[in-house]
Design a protein around this motif. Structure first.
Motif, PDB file in Angstrom:
ATOM      1  N   PRO A  90       0.949  -1.277   0.137  1.00  0.00           N
ATOM      2  CA  PRO A  90      -0.173   0.012  -0.086  1.00  0.00           C
ATOM      3  C   PRO A  90       0.936   1.248   0.139  1.00  0.00           C
ATOM      4  O   PRO A  90       0.178   2.568  -0.182  1.00  0.00           O
ATOM      5  N   SER A  91       1.988   1.254   0.237  1.00  0.00           N
ATOM      6  CA  SER A  91       2.749   2.241   0.173  1.00  0.00           C
ATOM      7  C   SER A  91       4.127   2.246  -0.291  1.00  0.00           C
ATOM      8  O   SER A  91       4.808   1.365  -0.745  1.00  0.00           O
ATOM      9  N   LEU A  92       4.918   3.382  -0.891  1.00  0.00           N
ATOM     10  CA  LEU A  92       6.277   3.423  -1.382  1.00  0.00           C
ATOM     11  C   LEU A  92       7.262   3.068  -0.412  1.00  0.00           C
ATOM     12  O   LEU A  92       8.176   2.292  -0.606  1.00  0.00           O
ATOM     13  N   LEU A  93       6.949   3.417   0.896  1.00  0.00           N
ATOM     14  CA  LEU A  93       7.988   3.023   2.026  1.00  0.00           C
ATOM     15  C   LEU A  93       8.029   1.610   2.316  1.00  0.00           C
ATOM     16  O   LEU A  93       9.057   0.796   2.502  1.00  0.00           O
ATOM     17  N   GLU A  94       6.789   0.896   2.253  1.00  0.00           N
ATOM     18  CA  GLU A  94       6.909  -0.549   2.585  1.00  0.00           C
ATOM     19  C   GLU A  94       7.361  -1.131   1.165  1.00  0.00           C
ATOM     20  O   GLU A  94       8.138  -2.258   1.384  1.00  0.00           O
ATOM     21  N   ALA A  95       7.290  -0.649  -0.017  1.00  0.00           N
ATOM     22  CA  ALA A  95       7.969  -1.358  -1.177  1.00  0.00           C
ATOM     23  C   ALA A  95       9.687  -1.297  -1.097  1.00  0.00           C
ATOM     24  O   ALA A  95      10.248  -2.150  -1.137  1.00  0.00           O
ATOM     25  N   HIS A  96      10.181   0.039  -0.612  1.00  0.00           N
ATOM     26  CA  HIS A  96      11.359  -0.005  -0.292  1.00  0.00           C
ATOM     27  C   HIS A  96      11.953  -0.782   0.820  1.00  0.00           C
ATOM     28  O   HIS A  96      13.050  -1.272   0.860  1.00  0.00           O
ATOM     29  N   ASP A  97      11.252  -0.979   1.986  1.00  0.00           N
ATOM     30  CA  ASP A  97      11.603  -1.872   2.950  1.00  0.00           C
ATOM     31  C   ASP A  97      11.650  -3.131   2.641  1.00  0.00           C
ATOM     32  O   ASP A  97      12.538  -3.918   2.789  1.00  0.00           O
ATOM     33  N   ILE A  98      10.723  -3.590   1.662  1.00  0.00           N
ATOM     34  CA  ILE A  98      10.644  -5.035   1.139  1.00  0.00           C
ATOM     35  C   ILE A  98      11.944  -5.317   0.249  1.00  0.00           C
ATOM     36  O   ILE A  98      12.713  -6.237   0.385  1.00  0.00           O
ATOM     37  N   ILE A  99      12.286  -4.437  -0.507  1.00  0.00           N
ATOM     38  CA  ILE A  99      13.524  -4.345  -1.275  1.00  0.00           C
ATOM     39  C   ILE A  99      14.678  -4.521  -0.397  1.00  0.00           C
ATOM     40  O   ILE A  99      15.624  -5.378  -0.871  1.00  0.00           O
ATOM     41  N   GLU A 100      14.885  -4.069   0.565  1.00  0.00           N
ATOM     42  CA  GLU A 100      16.073  -3.743   1.464  1.00  0.00           C
ATOM     43  C   GLU A 100      16.087  -5.187   1.822  1.00  0.00           C
ATOM     44  O   GLU A 100      17.128  -5.767   2.167  1.00  0.00           O
ATOM     45  N   MET A 101      14.903  -5.789   2.105  1.00  0.00           N
ATOM     46  CA  MET A 101      14.994  -7.297   3.031  1.00  0.00           C
ATOM     47  C   MET A 101      15.452  -8.233   1.749  1.00  0.00           C
ATOM     48  O   MET A 101      16.053  -9.114   2.218  1.00  0.00           O
ATOM     49  N   ASP A 102      14.817  -7.894   0.778  1.00  0.00           N
ATOM     50  CA  ASP A 102      15.240  -8.952  -0.388  1.00  0.00           C
ATOM     51  C   ASP A 102      16.769  -8.785  -0.748  1.00  0.00           C
ATOM     52  O   ASP A 102      17.629  -9.839  -1.310  1.00  0.00           O
ATOM     53  N   GLU A 103      17.117  -7.631  -0.795  1.00  0.00           N
ATOM     54  CA  GLU A 103      18.842  -7.551  -1.072  1.00  0.00           C
ATOM     55  C   GLU A 103      19.687  -8.099   0.097  1.00  0.00           C
ATOM     56  O   GLU A 103      20.678  -8.823  -0.292  1.00  0.00           O
ATOM     57  N   ILE A 104      19.152  -8.188   1.202  1.00  0.00           N
ATOM     58  CA  ILE A 104      19.932  -8.573   2.372  1.00  0.00           C
ATOM     59  C   ILE A 104      19.803 -10.235   2.188  1.00  0.00           C
ATOM     60  O   ILE A 104      20.930 -10.818   2.401  1.00  0.00           O
ATOM     61  N   GLU A 105      18.636 -10.855   1.986  1.00  0.00           N
ATOM     62  CA  GLU A 105      18.592 -12.110   1.445  1.00  0.00           C
ATOM     63  C   GLU A 105      19.562 -12.608   0.523  1.00  0.00           C
ATOM     64  O   GLU A 105      20.064 -13.516   0.561  1.00  0.00           O
ATOM     65  N   ARG A 106      19.408 -11.695  -0.621  1.00  0.00           N
ATOM     66  CA  ARG A 106      20.370 -12.235  -1.795  1.00  0.00           C
ATOM     67  C   ARG A 106      21.619 -12.407  -1.391  1.00  0.00           C
ATOM     68  O   ARG A 106      22.602 -12.841  -1.863  1.00  0.00           O
ATOM     69  N   ASP A 107      22.174 -11.106  -0.334  1.00  0.00           N
ATOM     70  CA  ASP A 107      23.501 -11.004  -0.061  1.00  0.00           C
ATOM     71  C   ASP A 107      23.904 -12.164   0.665  1.00  0.00           C
ATOM     72  O   ASP A 107      25.115 -12.711   0.782  1.00  0.00           O
ATOM     73  N   LEU A 108      22.853 -12.883   1.357  1.00  0.00           N
ATOM     74  CA  LEU A 108      23.091 -13.854   2.431  1.00  0.00           C
ATOM     75  C   LEU A 108      23.072 -15.083   1.596  1.00  0.00           C
ATOM     76  O   LEU A 108      23.235 -16.252   2.299  1.00  0.00           O
ATOM     77  N   GLY A 109      22.541 -15.449   0.210  1.00  0.00           N
ATOM     78  CA  GLY A 109      22.704 -16.390  -0.350  1.00  0.00           C
ATOM     79  C   GLY A 109      21.257 -17.367  -0.660  1.00  0.00           C
ATOM     80  O   GLY A 109      21.165 -18.327  -0.870  1.00  0.00           O
ATOM     81  N   PHE A 110      20.171 -16.542  -0.019  1.00  0.00           N
ATOM     82  CA  PHE A 110      18.893 -17.156   0.013  1.00  0.00           C
ATOM     83  C   PHE A 110      18.173 -17.208  -1.191  1.00  0.00           C
ATOM     84  O   PHE A 110      18.337 -16.278  -1.889  1.00  0.00           O
TER      85      PHE A 110
END
Length: 110
Positions: A90-110
């Motif tokens: 529902p918000s741009l802030l939440e979209a950017h938060d999800i992207i940050e979490m996705d980036e962390i998961e990718r960095d960790l190899g998930f």
């Protein structure tokens, strides 16, 4: 169509008010954005159906195969009406938060 780029994320906003032509433009210019996380900003639309949102599913699938985030932002929507293969928030802030979490998961190899 307005495009804002910040770091590894591109936010694409419709400025015309025509969802079909906006989707066509995004699809045609996809190669320009393919190396970035993509946020599709549909906040200007007050009433969108699940079928309208699902039009972005092929782009989302293609983008997620390339290990990048693809998120649709819209308000006043039943977020359970779409598949979990398409991320809708529902918000741009939440979209950017999800992207940050996705980036962390990718960095960790998930």
């Amino acid at each position: 169509m307005k495009v804002d780029q910040k770091a590894h994320t591109v936010t694409i906003r419709d400025t015309q008010g025509d969802l079909a032509s906006f989707l066509l433009k995004v699809t045609q210019q996809y190669k320009t954005f393919e190396k970035h996380n993509i946020v599709i900003d549909l906040l200007m639309y007050k009433e969108l159906s699940a079928s309208d949102i699902k039009l972005f599913m092929p782009l989302s699938k293609q983008h997620r195969k390339a290990k990048k985030s693809f998120i649709v932002v819209t308000s006043d929507f039943d977020f359970n009406a779409v598949s979990d293969k398409l991320i809708v928030v529902p918000s741009l802030l939440e979209a950017h938060d999800i992207i940050e979490m996705d980036e962390i998961e990718r960095d960790l190899g998930f």
